[in-house]
Design a protein around this motif. Structure first.
Motif, PDB file in Angstrom:
ATOM      1  N   ASP A 156      20.434   6.923  -9.359  1.00 39.08           N
ATOM      2  CA  ASP A 156      18.995   7.020  -9.136  1.00 39.08           C
ATOM      3  C   ASP A 156      18.248   6.380 -10.302  1.00 39.08           C
ATOM      4  O   ASP A 156      18.729   6.389 -11.433  1.00 39.08           O
ATOM      5  N   PRO A 157      17.053   5.824 -10.050  1.00 37.71           N
ATOM      6  CA  PRO A 157      16.233   5.320 -11.159  1.00 37.71           C
ATOM      7  C   PRO A 157      15.830   6.472 -12.072  1.00 37.71           C
ATOM      8  O   PRO A 157      15.795   7.626 -11.668  1.00 37.71           O
ATOM      9  N   LYS A 158      15.526   6.149 -13.340  1.00 36.14           N
ATOM     10  CA  LYS A 158      15.177   7.190 -14.314  1.00 36.14           C
ATOM     11  C   LYS A 158      13.941   7.967 -13.878  1.00 36.14           C
ATOM     12  O   LYS A 158      13.854   9.177 -14.059  1.00 36.14           O
ATOM     13  N   THR A 159      12.973   7.270 -13.342  1.00 35.58           N
ATOM     14  CA  THR A 159      11.761   7.926 -12.852  1.00 35.58           C
ATOM     15  C   THR A 159      11.661   7.699 -11.353  1.00 35.58           C
ATOM     16  O   THR A 159      11.373   6.596 -10.906  1.00 35.58           O
ATOM     17  N   LEU A 160      11.923   8.749 -10.591  1.00 34.90           N
ATOM     18  CA  LEU A 160      11.861   8.653  -9.138  1.00 34.90           C
ATOM     19  C   LEU A 160      10.643   9.420  -8.651  1.00 34.90           C
ATOM     20  O   LEU A 160      10.640  10.645  -8.585  1.00 34.90           O
ATOM     21  N   GLN A 161       9.586   8.681  -8.362  1.00 30.43           N
ATOM     22  CA  GLN A 161       8.326   9.327  -7.972  1.00 30.43           C
ATOM     23  C   GLN A 161       7.692   8.525  -6.850  1.00 30.43           C
ATOM     24  O   GLN A 161       6.890   7.637  -7.062  1.00 30.43           O
ATOM     25  N   TRP A 162       8.083   8.864  -5.631  1.00 26.39           N
ATOM     26  CA  TRP A 162       7.542   8.165  -4.480  1.00 26.39           C
ATOM     27  C   TRP A 162       6.097   8.557  -4.214  1.00 26.39           C
ATOM     28  O   TRP A 162       5.708   9.702  -4.402  1.00 26.39           O
ATOM     29  N   ARG A 163       5.307   7.592  -3.753  1.00 21.30           N
ATOM     30  CA  ARG A 163       3.924   7.852  -3.336  1.00 21.30           C
ATOM     31  C   ARG A 163       3.789   7.386  -1.896  1.00 21.30           C
ATOM     32  O   ARG A 163       3.681   6.196  -1.613  1.00 21.30           O
ATOM     33  N   PHE A 164       3.836   8.346  -0.974  1.00 20.42           N
ATOM     34  CA  PHE A 164       3.730   8.033   0.443  1.00 20.42           C
ATOM     35  C   PHE A 164       2.353   8.433   0.948  1.00 20.42           C
ATOM     36  O   PHE A 164       1.910   9.562   0.719  1.00 20.42           O
ATOM     37  N   VAL A 165       1.693   7.534   1.645  1.00 19.15           N
ATOM     38  CA  VAL A 165       0.354   7.794   2.168  1.00 19.15           C
ATOM     39  C   VAL A 165       0.272   7.294   3.604  1.00 19.15           C
ATOM     40  O   VAL A 165       0.736   6.193   3.907  1.00 19.15           O
ATOM     41  N   ASN A 179       6.057  18.394   2.037  1.00 19.22           N
ATOM     42  CA  ASN A 179       7.175  17.682   2.654  1.00 19.22           C
ATOM     43  C   ASN A 179       6.641  16.500   3.452  1.00 19.22           C
ATOM     44  O   ASN A 179       5.444  16.387   3.689  1.00 19.22           O
ATOM     45  N   ILE A 180       7.548  15.642   3.901  1.00 21.82           N
ATOM     46  CA  ILE A 180       7.106  14.424   4.584  1.00 21.82           C
ATOM     47  C   ILE A 180       7.105  14.562   6.102  1.00 21.82           C
ATOM     48  O   ILE A 180       6.837  13.598   6.808  1.00 21.82           O
ATOM     49  N   ALA A 181       7.383  15.774   6.623  1.00 22.08           N
ATOM     50  CA  ALA A 181       7.501  15.950   8.067  1.00 22.08           C
ATOM     51  C   ALA A 181       6.260  15.477   8.808  1.00 22.08           C
ATOM     52  O   ALA A 181       6.352  14.764   9.819  1.00 22.08           O
ATOM     53  N   HIS A 182       5.072  15.876   8.351  1.00 19.61           N
ATOM     54  CA  HIS A 182       3.832  15.506   9.053  1.00 19.61           C
ATOM     55  C   HIS A 182       3.560  14.004   8.931  1.00 19.61           C
ATOM     56  O   HIS A 182       2.904  13.428   9.806  1.00 19.61           O
ATOM     57  N   LEU A 183       4.069  13.367   7.884  1.00 16.54           N
ATOM     58  CA  LEU A 183       3.861  11.930   7.727  1.00 16.54           C
ATOM     59  C   LEU A 183       4.735  11.130   8.678  1.00 16.54           C
ATOM     60  O   LEU A 183       4.486   9.942   8.915  1.00 16.54           O
ATOM     61  N   LYS A 184       5.778  11.757   9.224  1.00 12.72           N
ATOM     62  CA  LYS A 184       6.641  11.073  10.185  1.00 12.72           C
ATOM     63  C   LYS A 184       6.039  11.042  11.578  1.00 12.72           C
ATOM     64  O   LYS A 184       6.509  10.322  12.448  1.00 12.72           O
ATOM     65  N   ASN A 185       5.043  11.858  11.807  1.00 15.92           N
ATOM     66  CA  ASN A 185       4.397  11.940  13.113  1.00 15.92           C
ATOM     67  C   ASN A 185       2.886  11.892  12.908  1.00 15.92           C
ATOM     68  O   ASN A 185       2.176  12.871  13.153  1.00 15.92           O
ATOM     69  N   PRO A 186       2.387  10.726  12.460  1.00 15.73           N
ATOM     70  CA  PRO A 186       1.008  10.661  11.959  1.00 15.73           C
ATOM     71  C   PRO A 186      -0.057  10.368  12.999  1.00 15.73           C
ATOM     72  O   PRO A 186      -1.235  10.312  12.665  1.00 15.73           O
ATOM     73  N   TRP A 187       0.329  10.198  14.259  1.00 16.56           N
ATOM     74  CA  TRP A 187      -0.621   9.678  15.246  1.00 16.56           C
ATOM     75  C   TRP A 187      -1.790  10.622  15.468  1.00 16.56           C
ATOM     76  O   TRP A 187      -2.934  10.189  15.543  1.00 16.56           O
ATOM     77  N   ASN A 188      -1.521  11.922  15.597  1.00 18.42           N
ATOM     78  CA  ASN A 188      -2.615  12.876  15.795  1.00 18.42           C
ATOM     79  C   ASN A 188      -3.544  12.934  14.591  1.00 18.42           C
ATOM     80  O   ASN A 188      -4.764  13.052  14.722  1.00 18.42           O
ATOM     81  N   TRP A 197      -1.097  12.664   2.473  1.00 21.14           N
ATOM     82  CA  TRP A 197      -0.399  12.278   1.249  1.00 21.14           C
ATOM     83  C   TRP A 197       0.838  13.143   1.084  1.00 21.14           C
ATOM     84  O   TRP A 197       0.780  14.349   1.300  1.00 21.14           O
ATOM     85  N   TYR A 198       1.943  12.527   0.696  1.00 22.89           N
ATOM     86  CA  TYR A 198       3.136  13.288   0.336  1.00 22.89           C
ATOM     87  C   TYR A 198       3.112  13.528  -1.167  1.00 22.89           C
ATOM     88  O   TYR A 198       3.099  12.589  -1.957  1.00 22.89           O
ATOM     89  N   VAL A 199       3.084  14.798  -1.542  1.00 19.20           N
ATOM     90  CA  VAL A 199       3.032  15.132  -2.978  1.00 19.20           C
ATOM     91  C   VAL A 199       4.041  16.236  -3.302  1.00 19.20           C
ATOM     92  O   VAL A 199       3.816  17.069  -4.156  1.00 19.20           O
TER      93      VAL A 199
END
Length: 317
Positions: A156-165, A179-188, A197-199
């Protein structure tokens, strides 16, 4: 209908039923199809004298159009555009396909912070375990194809900090998700002008770099209702205070979705020796405290993925 647990094979067969009114695909191995569609709703039946053929009953067309058609067309278009095999031999689950769509949408971020296969599997295919992609080589190949990589790195990279929007053109509110569950089904969410935002976990550092323009919008937090999820909420709430902005916690409106604390792939535990398990009481409303105390007493937790995000926002507002 998140409990239907359909695979791409099942969805293909249901689409065939919709188009041709019959299918020879063997799909009664799925409990939802057999118990709900065939037994309870009686909108699918075996052909008279031939149990190898399923036929659509009156009512199936309208039900399919309401609950399946949009998802099927969305998945089929995605698989075709990504040059991924879309025939029924692929045993993708719906969550697999939604996760592949999420990966395609977040490709640049994922490639820039490429993790090991097991970290990627654990974080992106949440709830399936770190060895999920190892056990599904076809799915792993699809992930690599989407990301344009030959394989995952060994470290893994030394700093693993994903920013999903999940962006929307005219956001009215922002929901920070553990968690990212709601970001996988973003249509609604997009249809209702909600930016996601995933934080989760160690990703809360991205709060320090939140666009000041977004602070004019109401900001909500959606999380697992366990010690870890609620602790993260307090940490983010503190960061938001420094920005002179409040953070609103979305409170589950039903206890029926609560789970035993020792659920598979769940490691957070309550501390029975501390008041409110050691959580900062001042960060929570009386309603939230009542729910936390009940969860601690019953040794249960509530998974973020089981929450109806739009429903909770309506109640909150």
């Amino acid at each position: 209908m998140s409990n239907r647990k359909l695979t791409w094979r099942h969805l293909k067969a249901l689409h065939q039923l919709y188009v041709s009114k019959r299918t020879e695909a063997k799909i009664t191995d799925n409990a939802y199809i057999e118990n709900v569609l065939m037994v309870q709703k009686k909108i699918i039946k075996y052909k008279a004298g031939n149990i190898k053929i399923l036929e659509a009953n009156p009512g199936f067309t309208a039900f399919y159009q309401q609950y399946f058609e949009a998802d099927y067309l969305r998945y089929e278009t995605f698989l075709r555009e990504q040059n991924l095999e879309s025939d029924a031999r692929r045993r993708y689950t719906e969550d697999d396909i939604q996760t592949l769509m999420f990966i395609a949408g977040q490709k640049e971020e994922l490639v820039q912070n490429l993790s090991t296969l097991r970290t990627f599997s654990s974080e992106i295919f949440k709830g399936q375990g770190s060895k999920y992609l190892e056990k599904k080589p076809g799915l792993k190949d699809a992930v690599c194809k989407i990301l344009g990589i030959a394989d995952f790195p060994e470290k893994d990279p030394k700093t693993l900090q994903w920013r999903f929007v999940v962006d929307t053109l005219n956001p009215q509110i922002v929901v920070l998700c553990e968690n990212i569950a709601h970001l996988k089904n973003p249509w609604n969410a997009r249809e209702h002008n909600i930016e996601l935002w995933y934080v989760g976990g160690n990703n809360i550092g991205i709060i320090d770099f939140i666009d000041p323009g977004k602070l004019r919008l109401p900001i909500y937090y959606c999380c697992d209702w366990d010690f870890d999820g609620l602790s993260i909420y307090s940490r983010i709430k503190e960061k938001m205070k420094y920005k002179q902005h409040d953070l609103n916690l979305l409170i589950p409106n039903t206890y029926e979705v609560s789970l035993p604390i020792d659920s598979p792939h769940h490691s957070s535990r309550w501390d029975f020796n501390k008041r409110l398990s050691g959580l900062k009481q001042e960060d929570f409303s009386n309603e939230a405290i009542d729910l936390i105390e009940r969860l601690i007493q019953d040794n249960k937790w509530i998974e973020e993925e089981s929450l109806d995000l739009l429903g909770l926002l309506r109640i909150t507002n």
